[in-house]
Design a protein around this motif. Structure first.
Motif, PDB file in Angstrom:
ATOM      1  N   PRO A  40      42.620  41.487  32.990  1.00  0.00           N
ATOM      2  CA  PRO A  40      42.361  40.415  32.026  1.00  0.00           C
ATOM      3  C   PRO A  40      42.518  39.028  32.638  1.00  0.00           C
ATOM      4  O   PRO A  40      43.114  38.867  33.700  1.00  0.00           O
ATOM      5  N   SER A  41      41.958  38.042  31.937  1.00  0.00           N
ATOM      6  CA  SER A  41      42.041  36.660  32.388  1.00  0.00           C
ATOM      7  C   SER A  41      43.497  36.216  32.499  1.00  0.00           C
ATOM      8  O   SER A  41      44.309  36.521  31.639  1.00  0.00           O
ATOM      9  N   SER A  43      45.558  37.217  34.818  1.00  0.00           N
ATOM     10  CA  SER A  43      46.438  38.252  35.372  1.00  0.00           C
ATOM     11  C   SER A  43      46.800  37.999  36.838  1.00  0.00           C
ATOM     12  O   SER A  43      47.630  38.713  37.396  1.00  0.00           O
ATOM     13  N   GLY A  44      46.163  37.022  37.466  1.00  0.00           N
ATOM     14  CA  GLY A  44      46.524  36.679  38.843  1.00  0.00           C
ATOM     15  C   GLY A  44      45.559  37.187  39.897  1.00  0.00           C
ATOM     16  O   GLY A  44      45.862  37.158  41.090  1.00  0.00           O
ATOM     17  N   LYS A  45      44.371  37.627  39.472  1.00  0.00           N
ATOM     18  CA  LYS A  45      43.393  38.172  40.422  1.00  0.00           C
ATOM     19  C   LYS A  45      42.950  37.124  41.431  1.00  0.00           C
ATOM     20  O   LYS A  45      42.967  37.348  42.642  1.00  0.00           O
ATOM     21  N   SER A  46      42.545  35.949  40.923  1.00  0.00           N
ATOM     22  CA  SER A  46      42.099  34.880  41.826  1.00  0.00           C
ATOM     23  C   SER A  46      43.226  34.463  42.744  1.00  0.00           C
ATOM     24  O   SER A  46      43.032  34.271  43.941  1.00  0.00           O
ATOM     25  N   THR A  47      44.412  34.329  42.182  1.00  0.00           N
ATOM     26  CA  THR A  47      45.552  33.912  42.991  1.00  0.00           C
ATOM     27  C   THR A  47      45.777  34.885  44.138  1.00  0.00           C
ATOM     28  O   THR A  47      45.957  34.473  45.288  1.00  0.00           O
TER      29      THR A  47
HETATM   30  N1  LIG Z   1      47.434  25.592  40.210  1.00  0.00           N
HETATM   31  C1  LIG Z   1      48.055  26.248  39.203  1.00  0.00           C
HETATM   32  N2  LIG Z   1      49.167  25.731  38.640  1.00  0.00           N
HETATM   33  C2  LIG Z   1      49.801  26.371  37.645  1.00  0.00           C
HETATM   34  N3  LIG Z   1      49.401  27.551  37.116  1.00  0.00           N
HETATM   35  C3  LIG Z   1      48.302  28.120  37.632  1.00  0.00           C
HETATM   36  C4  LIG Z   1      47.562  27.496  38.692  1.00  0.00           C
HETATM   37  N4  LIG Z   1      46.514  28.300  39.000  1.00  0.00           N
HETATM   38  C5  LIG Z   1      46.600  29.350  38.163  1.00  0.00           C
HETATM   39  N5  LIG Z   1      47.661  29.255  37.344  1.00  0.00           N
HETATM   40  C6  LIG Z   1      48.076  30.240  36.337  1.00  0.00           C
HETATM   41  O1  LIG Z   1      48.296  31.444  37.003  1.00  0.00           O
HETATM   42  C7  LIG Z   1      47.831  32.546  36.229  1.00  0.00           C
HETATM   43  C8  LIG Z   1      46.904  33.391  37.069  1.00  0.00           C
HETATM   44  O2  LIG Z   1      45.754  32.657  37.385  1.00  0.00           O
HETATM   45  P1  LIG Z   1      44.502  33.302  38.113  1.00  0.00           P
HETATM   46  O3  LIG Z   1      43.489  32.253  38.257  1.00  0.00           O
HETATM   47  O4  LIG Z   1      44.969  33.978  39.343  1.00  0.00           O
HETATM   48  O5  LIG Z   1      44.046  34.383  37.055  1.00  0.00           O
HETATM   49  P2  LIG Z   1      42.763  35.304  37.072  1.00  0.00           P
HETATM   50  O6  LIG Z   1      43.241  36.696  36.953  1.00  0.00           O
HETATM   51  O7  LIG Z   1      41.905  34.977  38.230  1.00  0.00           O
HETATM   52  O8  LIG Z   1      42.050  34.887  35.730  1.00  0.00           O
HETATM   53  P3  LIG Z   1      40.492  34.677  35.402  1.00  0.00           P
HETATM   54  O9  LIG Z   1      39.921  36.024  35.101  1.00  0.00           O
HETATM   55  O10 LIG Z   1      40.513  33.802  34.194  1.00  0.00           O
HETATM   56  O11 LIG Z   1      39.869  34.017  36.580  1.00  0.00           O
HETATM   57  C9  LIG Z   1      47.191  31.957  35.003  1.00  0.00           C
HETATM   58  O12 LIG Z   1      48.104  32.080  33.945  1.00  0.00           O
HETATM   59  C10 LIG Z   1      46.969  30.513  35.330  1.00  0.00           C
HETATM   60  O13 LIG Z   1      47.110  29.716  34.187  1.00  0.00           O
END
Ligand SMILES: Nc1ncnc2c1ncn2[C@@H]1O[C@H](COP(=O)(O)OP(=O)(O)OP(=O)(O)O)[C@@H](O)[C@H]1O
Ligand SMILES: [Mg+2]
Lengths: 246, 225
Positions: A40-41, A43-47
C-alpha cells in the motif's frame, strides 16, 4: 555474500525524524533475479528502492551493492550509482537536453566516452526501446510512454548490471502502460537483474522471480508470484491483493 | 536652443565614448562577480546550518536596504578612514565603484538565483545522480542551465538597472558617462546637447542588451517550446 549476489540488504532501519519508514528490512537479490515489490501507499517501497543507490541514506543495517557497502565513508558513491540504473515514476528526463543528449550526457561526463561512441551506444538503446526517430526531439515533445522509454534507454546506456524501477508506469495513461511494460519484459528476458516497485500484477506474474509484499515499513511476506497471488499467508497481503484485483 | 551640430559632436566625442566604455566595463565586471558570488550566497541560503542562513539573510537585508549612493560614498570615503590599505594608489574610483555596486548586486542576484535553483526541482538532481554524475557535474550540466533559463529575464532587468546605477559613481568622480557629460557642460553650458548625447548612449546600450536578452532566452528555451 557470494559473487552471485547483486544486492544484499540486511537489518536496515530508517527514520524520517521520529517516524520509522523502514523496519528491519532483509532482502537479497541474486544476479539475474527480478524482484517485484508491492504494497500500500506509504509502506516504504520507494524509500527502500532509493536506499539501494543511496538516493536515501539508511541509519542502521547494511546495504551491499555489487560487493560494495553503501556507507557515508564511501567516497565515490557515484561509481556505484553508474552501475545501477534507475527509472523514476516521473521520468526525470532533462528537459533542456534532446533525447539523444539525455542518453549521452552521463556516458560523456561519467564514462568519459568520446561523442561519437556515446552517440552510437545511445542510438543502439533508443532503437531497442523503439524510438530512434525521436533522438533529436526534446522530452517535452514526447508522450509519457515515450518519455519513460527514453528514461529506460538513458539508464541502459551506462551498461548497468542492476536496474531499479520505482512505479515506472503509474504516471502513465493506460494506453501507454503496455509499451513500457513490454520494454521491461524484454529486459528481463535478457537476464537483467531488476528490482521493480509496481502494482502491475500481470507483469509480476510474467517476469518476477519473487514478489515482495511490504506494509508499514516491513516486509510482510515474499514468494513466487503465482504462490503469493493465489495463496497469500498473511491477512494484510490478502486484503491488499483483494483491493488490487477488484 | 538645441543645436544639432553640437549634439552630434558630443555624441562622437572621444570623452563620451570612453565614458560609455567605462560604464559598460564597470557593469560587466560587477555583474560577472555578482553572478558567481550571488550563486554562492544563494546556495548558502539553503544551508542546513542556521547560523549560515542567518548570515545570508542579514547580508541581503543590509545591502538591499542601503541606498546605492550611500554605499558608494561609504566605500570611497569611509573605507580609507578604516584602514591604511584603502589609502594606497590601487584604490581608484573604479575599484571603489566596483566594490560598492558588487556588494549591492550580490544581494539582489542571490535572491533571484536562489529561487531559480529551487524551481528546478529535486527530480533533476536525482535523475542525474542516479546516472552516477558527480555533484559539480550535476550543477554545471543539469541544474545551472535550467536555473539560468528561469532567471534570465530577472537577471537582465538587474543588469540594465545596474548599468544606470553606475551613473551614481559620478559622486566619487569616476569618469563614466554622466561624469564626462557634466565636465563638458561645466565648460560649454550646453545642457541639452550633452545630456541628450548621454541619453542616446544609455538607450543604445540598453537596446543592445534587450536584443541580447531575446537571443539568450530563445537559445535557453529550446526544449520548452
Ligand atoms: N522526505 C521525507 N520526509 C518525511 N517523511 C517522508 C519522506 N519521504 C517519505 N516519507 C514518508 O515515508 C513513508 C514511506 O514513503 P514511501 O515514499 O517510501 O512510500 P511508498 O511505499 O513508495 O508509497 P507510494 O506507493 O505512495 O509511492 C510515507 O509515510 C511518507 O509520508
Ligand atoms: Mg513510492
Amino acid at each position: 555474500m557470494n559473487t552471485q549476489t547483486a544486492i544484499q540488504v540486511a537489518g536496515v532501519n530508517k527514520w524520517y525524524g521520529a517516524f520509522q519508514v523502514l523496519k528491519g528490512i532483509d532482502l537479497t537479490v541474486r544476479k539475474g533475479e527480478r524482484i517485484v515489490i508491492c504494497g500500500p501507499s506509504g509502506s516504504g517501497k520507494s524509500t527502500l528502492i532509493r536506499c539501494m543507490n543511496r538516493l536515501e541514506v539508511h541509519q542502521e543495517g547494511s546495504i551491499i551493492v555489487n560487493g560494495i557497502e553503501l556507507t557515508s565513508q564511501l567516497k565515490r558513491i557515484d561509481r556505484v550509482r553508474s552501475d545501477v540504473g534507475m527509472v523514476f515514476q516521473h521520468f526525470n528526463l532533462f528537459p533542456h537536453l534532446t533525447v539523444l543528449e539525455n542518453c549521452t550526457v552521463a556516458q560523456r561526463w561519467v564514462r568519459k566516452l568520446p561523442k561519437k561512441q556515446a552517440t552510437e551506444i545511445a542510438m543502439k538503446y533508443l532503437e531497442r526501446v523503439h524510438i530512434p526517430e525521436k533522438a533529436d526531439k526534446y522530452p517535452g515533445q514526447l508522450s509519457g510512454g515515450q518519455q519513460q522509454r527514453v528514461a529506460i534507454a538513458r539508464a541502459l546506456c551506462m551498461n548497468p548490471c542492476i536496474m531499479l524501477f520505482d512505479e515506472p508506469t503509474s504516471a502513465l495513461d493506460p494506453e501507454m502502460v503496455k509499451e513500457v511494460l513490454d520494454t521491461m519484459i524484454s529486459l528481463a528476458a535478457d537476464g537483467m537483474t531488476m528490482v521493480c516497485v509496481t502494482h502491475e500484477m500481470n507483469f509480476a506474474r510474467e517476469v518476477a522471480s519473487e514478489v515482495v509484499f511490504m506494509d508499514g515499513g516491513q516486509i510482510i511476506e515474499r514468494n513466487k508470484p503465482d504462490i503469493l497471488f493465489s495463496a497469500p499467508t498473511h491477512e494484510r497481503t490478502k486484503r491488499f491483493l483483494g483491493k488490487l484485483l477488484h | 536652443m538645441f543645436q544639432l551640430d553640437l549634439f552630434l559632436q558630443a555624441i562622437f566625442s572621444a570623452p563620451l565614448f570612453q565614458g560609455a566604455l567605462l560604464t559598460i566595463g564597470l557593469s560587466l565586471c560587477v555583474m560577472a562577480v555578482s553572478l558567481v558570488l550571488g550563486m554562492g550566497l544563494g546556495s548558502m541560503a539553503g544551508s542546513p546550518r542556521r547560523s549560515v542562513r542567518w548570515l545570508v539573510t542579514l547580508y541581503v537585508w543590509l545591502f538591499r536596504g542601503a541606498p546605492a549612493l550611500l554605499v558608494l560614498l561609504f566605500v570611497w570615503n569611509g573605507l580609507p578612514q578604516i584602514s591604511e590599505i584603502f589609502r594606497a594608489g590601487w584604490f581608484t574610483p573604479f575599484v571603489a565603484a566596483f566594490l560598492a555596486l558588487s556588494l549591492i548586486q550580490i544581494a539582489y542576484l542571490a535572491e533571484i538565483l536562489r529561487s531559480a535553483f529551487a524551481a528546478v526541482g529535486r527530480g533533476q538532481q536525482e535523475g542525474a545522480a542516479a546516472l552516477g554524475m558527480h555533484r559539480w557535474q550535476i550543477f554545471l550540466v543539469i541544474t545551472m542551465p535550467q536555473a539560468l533559463r528561469i532567471a534570465v529575464p530577472s537577471l537582465m532587468n538587474e543588469f540594465i538597472s545596474l548599468l544606470k546605477t553606475t551613473s551614481l559613481a559620478t559622486v566619487i568622480s569616476l569618469k563614466e558617462l554622466m561624469t564626462v557629460s557634466q565636465f563638458a557642460i561645466a565648460t560649454s553650458f550646453r545642457f541639452l546637447e550633452w545630456y541628450g548625447a548621454a541619453l542616446v548612449y544609455y538607450l543604445v546600450i540598453v537596446s543592445v542588451l534587450t536584443l541580447a536578452q531575446n537571443r539568450i532566452e530563445h537559445v535557453l528555451s529550446r526544449g520548452y517550446r
